[in-house]
Scaffold this motif. Sequence first.
Motif, mmCIF file in Angstrom:
data_model
loop_
_atom_site.group_PDB
_atom_site.id
_atom_site.type_symbol
_atom_site.label_atom_id
_atom_site.label_comp_id
_atom_site.label_asym_id
_atom_site.label_seq_id
_atom_site.Cartn_x
_atom_site.Cartn_y
_atom_site.Cartn_z
ATOM 1 N N ARG A 224 0.841 -1.199 0.000
ATOM 2 C CA ARG A 224 0.000 0.000 0.000
ATOM 3 C C ARG A 224 0.876 1.249 0.000
ATOM 4 N NH1 ARG A 224 -2.505 -1.132 4.035
ATOM 5 N NH2 ARG A 224 -1.488 0.176 5.600
ATOM 6 N N GLU A 226 0.739 5.168 0.638
ATOM 7 C CA GLU A 226 -0.098 6.165 1.309
ATOM 8 C C GLU A 226 0.423 7.567 1.012
ATOM 9 O OE1 GLU A 226 -0.962 3.266 5.159
ATOM 10 O OE2 GLU A 226 0.750 4.634 5.139
ATOM 11 N N VAL A 272 4.094 0.219 2.300
ATOM 12 C CA VAL A 272 4.017 -0.748 3.395
ATOM 13 C C VAL A 272 3.291 -1.995 2.921
ATOM 14 C CG1 VAL A 272 4.048 1.038 5.172
ATOM 15 C CG2 VAL A 272 1.854 0.250 4.279
ATOM 16 N N SER A 274 0.639 -4.567 2.591
ATOM 17 C CA SER A 274 -0.801 -4.512 2.832
ATOM 18 C C SER A 274 -1.294 -5.894 3.238
ATOM 19 C CB SER A 274 -1.537 -4.048 1.567
ATOM 20 O OG SER A 274 -2.929 -4.101 1.751
ATOM 21 N N GLN A 281 -6.991 1.088 3.388
ATOM 22 C CA GLN A 281 -6.900 1.687 4.714
ATOM 23 C C GLN A 281 -5.872 0.911 5.538
ATOM 24 O OE1 GLN A 281 -8.696 4.453 5.211
ATOM 25 N NE2 GLN A 281 -9.700 4.196 3.213
ATOM 26 N N ARG A 282 -5.286 1.598 6.532
ATOM 27 C CA ARG A 282 -4.337 0.893 7.391
ATOM 28 C C ARG A 282 -5.025 -0.227 8.164
ATOM 29 N NH1 ARG A 282 -1.012 5.595 10.413
ATOM 30 N NH2 ARG A 282 -3.083 6.531 10.430
ATOM 31 N N SER A 283 -6.333 -0.116 8.372
ATOM 32 C CA SER A 283 -7.082 -1.139 9.089
ATOM 33 C C SER A 283 -7.551 -2.281 8.187
ATOM 34 C CB SER A 283 -8.298 -0.507 9.772
ATOM 35 O OG SER A 283 -9.139 0.116 8.806
ATOM 36 N N TYR A 314 6.973 1.503 7.701
ATOM 37 C CA TYR A 314 5.893 1.462 8.691
ATOM 38 C C TYR A 314 5.990 2.618 9.676
ATOM 39 C CZ TYR A 314 3.379 -2.787 7.553
ATOM 40 O OH TYR A 314 2.572 -3.715 6.928
ATOM 41 N N SER A 317 4.570 5.481 7.997
ATOM 42 C CA SER A 317 3.123 5.349 7.836
ATOM 43 C C SER A 317 2.374 5.879 9.055
ATOM 44 C CB SER A 317 2.761 3.875 7.598
ATOM 45 O OG SER A 317 1.364 3.688 7.579
ATOM 46 N N PHE A 318 2.909 5.626 10.237
ATOM 47 C CA PHE A 318 2.207 6.006 11.465
ATOM 48 C C PHE A 318 2.712 7.312 12.072
ATOM 49 C CE2 PHE A 318 1.111 1.561 11.100
ATOM 50 C CZ PHE A 318 -0.196 1.526 11.559
ATOM 51 N N ARG A 341 -3.671 14.305 5.235
ATOM 52 C CA ARG A 341 -3.723 12.930 4.712
ATOM 53 C C ARG A 341 -4.559 12.846 3.443
ATOM 54 N NH1 ARG A 341 -1.443 8.578 6.489
ATOM 55 N NH2 ARG A 341 -0.570 8.528 8.580
ATOM 56 N N ALA A 344 -4.762 6.513 -0.984
ATOM 57 C CA ALA A 344 -3.794 5.422 -1.011
ATOM 58 C C ALA A 344 -4.064 4.543 -2.213
ATOM 59 C CB ALA A 344 -3.868 4.598 0.278
#
Length: 403
Positions: A224, A226, A272, A274, A281-283, A314, A317-318, A341, A344
């Motif tokens: 992914r 982002e 990152v 996926s 989405q990260r989730s 990562y 990403s966060f 933001r 993605a």
Amino acid sequence: MSCDVVVIGGGIVGTATALALTSQVKDCRVLVVEKEATLAAHQTGNNSGVIHSGLYYRPGSLKAKNCVEGRDALYAFCAEHAIAHEQCGKVVVATSEEELPALAELERRGRANGLKGVERLDAEGICRREPHVQGVAGLLVPETGIVDFVEVVETYARLIKERGGAIRLNCAVMRVERHDQGFVLHTNQGRIETPFIINCAGLQCDRVALMCGSQPHMRIVPFRGEYYTLVEQCRSKVKHLIYPVPDAKFPFLGVHYTRMINGEVEAGPNAVLSFKREGYQRSSFSLRDTLETLTYPGFLSMARRFWRVGLHEYHRSFSKRKFVADLQKLMPDLVAEDIVRGGAGVRAQAVAEDGSLLDDFKILDEPGLIHVLNAPSPAATASLSIGKTIAEKAAAHFALKPV
């Protein structure tokens, strides 16, 4: 339902292939099947819209050949069909002396690939082109441009239908059966009979190949990307596309600034792993996709080599702070308040069984079948050229009659 050729996948490669078949093969009844409700729903519809010049690719590779041919064809196609586009150019920036050999190699490749306007820039030349960017040296690449690839695909689709082809949306292929006359595709909309299949399924291409009884000897590992976007009052800071010198050991280009045809400016992406092939989405999470990736020997081999890079991605990403710090390597006066933001995309990274990352286009042909197993960037730029190449393969291997 029956047809002459089924193209699985309604992204830019699938629709470009179908378009080429309608013009290169006589009386070809081509059907594009797409499991989503719209065309260009995944990789094509979630990229930055860059028309690549051909700077990065090894001279003589399929990427280089198709990018250069496809770029020129795409510019002409957009002009013919009144698709908004801009040849805005790109500046590649070396931020340290250590990057100068790699910058020189990019310049060599660009010239070997036929780029006419490549210009070496010193620090002052960079500042003239991009006043907010700092670097020790750079390359101006005027052939680079921007476009909305979804609009390109929609135009391909319109032409396919006008030339007698068909497109079926919300049509997921569940199973493929081979018989004496060809294949039966079992879909959620019923059976489709065809003597020939062209697999352009992108993020699902390895699964489709296995469904057809082929052995792709690779696996799609999704990454992914982002993005952030620049707030409106900061967009004027970016005059061209602004890229760093890429790390040749990794298939991603690093965080960069991309003007878009709608006026926005993207900053990014990171890259990152996926945990879902179509997870934006990260989730996002799919147990099947995650288990397939984590139990694939090729991924485990790749991860052993690149785990440090993965941890860095990562972290970025966060951490907006880390993302900003990496963007500041190109544009030191950028601050956190300048970006928000954005969207993605998910890249279908093809990984071989030994853990090597497939870099060039990979097309596998078998009796009655053509599988496009790796079509990374610049596939969108090169789509008309790739489509023509695949249609030529189809005409030869499927014994179709050329126009």
